[in-house]
Design an enzyme around this catalytic site. Sequence first.
Site, short mmCIF file in Angstrom:
data_model
loop_
_atom_site.label_atom_id
_atom_site.label_comp_id
_atom_site.label_asym_id
_atom_site.label_seq_id
_atom_site.Cartn_x
_atom_site.Cartn_y
_atom_site.Cartn_z
N LYS A 8 0.81 -1.13 0.01
CA LYS A 8 -0.04 -0.10 -0.21
C LYS A 8 0.92 1.34 -0.05
O LYS A 8 2.09 1.25 0.22
CB LYS A 8 -0.94 -0.07 1.16
CG LYS A 8 -1.93 -1.09 1.28
CD LYS A 8 -2.97 -0.95 2.03
CE LYS A 8 -3.93 -2.00 2.22
NZ LYS A 8 -5.09 -1.81 3.07
N TYR A 48 -12.62 -1.59 -3.78
CA TYR A 48 -13.20 -1.96 -1.98
C TYR A 48 -14.72 -1.55 -2.14
O TYR A 48 -14.92 -1.13 -0.91
CB TYR A 48 -12.32 -0.70 -1.38
CG TYR A 48 -11.19 -1.09 -0.80
CD1 TYR A 48 -10.81 -2.54 -0.13
CD2 TYR A 48 -9.94 -0.42 -1.08
CE1 TYR A 48 -9.65 -2.82 0.55
CE2 TYR A 48 -8.78 -0.60 -0.60
CZ TYR A 48 -8.53 -1.98 0.08
OH TYR A 48 -7.13 -2.25 0.46
N ASN A 111 -2.19 0.23 6.65
CA ASN A 111 -1.35 -1.03 7.39
C ASN A 111 -0.57 -1.72 6.34
O ASN A 111 -0.73 -3.15 6.38
CB ASN A 111 -2.57 -1.98 7.77
CG ASN A 111 -3.79 -2.48 6.44
OD1 ASN A 111 -3.49 -1.84 5.63
ND2 ASN A 111 -4.69 -2.99 7.02
N HIS A 114 -2.20 -5.31 1.53
CA HIS A 114 -3.74 -6.07 1.28
C HIS A 114 -3.49 -7.34 0.59
O HIS A 114 -2.37 -7.49 0.11
CB HIS A 114 -4.52 -5.16 0.53
CG HIS A 114 -5.79 -5.80 -0.13
ND1 HIS A 114 -7.10 -6.02 0.59
CD2 HIS A 114 -5.94 -6.94 -1.09
CE1 HIS A 114 -7.85 -6.89 -0.05
NE2 HIS A 114 -7.30 -7.36 -1.16
N GLU A 125 -9.71 -10.21 -7.65
CA GLU A 125 -8.71 -9.03 -7.69
C GLU A 125 -7.71 -9.16 -8.53
O GLU A 125 -7.03 -8.25 -8.84
CB GLU A 125 -8.24 -9.15 -6.16
CG GLU A 125 -9.36 -8.82 -5.15
CD GLU A 125 -9.25 -8.81 -3.72
OE1 GLU A 125 -7.90 -9.05 -3.26
OE2 GLU A 125 -9.95 -8.58 -2.76
P1 CMP Z 1 -7.68 -4.40 3.83
O1 CMP Z 1 -7.14 -5.74 4.18
O2 CMP Z 1 -6.91 -3.70 2.38
O3 CMP Z 1 -9.07 -4.61 3.66
C1 CMP Z 1 -9.98 -3.06 3.66
C2 CMP Z 1 -9.15 -2.09 4.24
O4 CMP Z 1 -9.74 -1.01 5.06
C3 CMP Z 1 -8.16 -2.58 5.43
O5 CMP Z 1 -7.22 -3.34 4.85
C4 CMP Z 1 -7.65 -1.28 6.06
O6 CMP Z 1 -6.86 -0.52 5.34
C5 CMP Z 1 -8.93 -0.50 5.81
N1 CMP Z 1 -9.77 -0.80 7.51
C6 CMP Z 1 -10.42 -2.04 7.70
N2 CMP Z 1 -11.08 -1.61 9.00
C7 CMP Z 1 -10.52 -0.27 9.27
C8 CMP Z 1 -11.03 0.69 10.48
N3 CMP Z 1 -11.74 0.07 11.42
N4 CMP Z 1 -10.66 1.81 10.34
C9 CMP Z 1 -10.05 2.16 9.30
N5 CMP Z 1 -9.35 1.70 7.99
C10 CMP Z 1 -9.80 0.32 8.22
#
Ligand code: CMP
Length: 140
Positions: A8, A48, A111, A114, A125
């Site tokens: 990311k 998303y 984070n 993904h 995907e």
């Molecule tokens: P990802 O695995 O890419 O799937 C959805 C993304 O949304 C997740 O990683 C995070 O980057 C984001 N995400 C999921 N839950 C939260 C949350 N509670 N607050 C902010 N971002 C979130």
Amino acid sequence: MLTLAIIKPDAVSRAKMGAVLAHLERDGFVVRAARLVRLTRPEAEAFYAVHRERPFFKSLVAFMTSGPCLPLVLEREQAVSRLREVIGATEPAEAAPGTVRKLYAESKERNAIHASDSPENAQREVGFFFPKAELEGLWG
Ligand code: CMP
């Protein structure tokens, strides 16, 4: 077996792309396709779409379009489940020691990576970022 990962924008902008890739390769994943892209807003919203009603959706789209990211097609035995283990929990504070998110993620949103959460989503995907994957023989 194939799965999709995205390194990311937070990890790319902090120059952690190579470290994350090395981590995955050390665990036995082989990169079958890769592309550094800056997502447009419609692209991030489409990728998303399942989270459209969630309170974090707008912020997630802003983050994912904030800079380049690196979608990857990864191959390994049990690729989908193993990649989920290797990256760790969505919330880095809860991620197991030694996981990608424990090592490189900044927050639940920023984070670092993904990963597809099922074989069906992996296929969808991969096709989202690499529409010619089938023609290129990636799916065998
Ligand atoms: P990802 O695995 O890419 O799937 C959805 C993304 O949304 C997740 O990683 C995070 O980057 C984001 N995400 C999921 N839950 C939260 C949350 N509670 N607050 C902010 N971002 C979130």
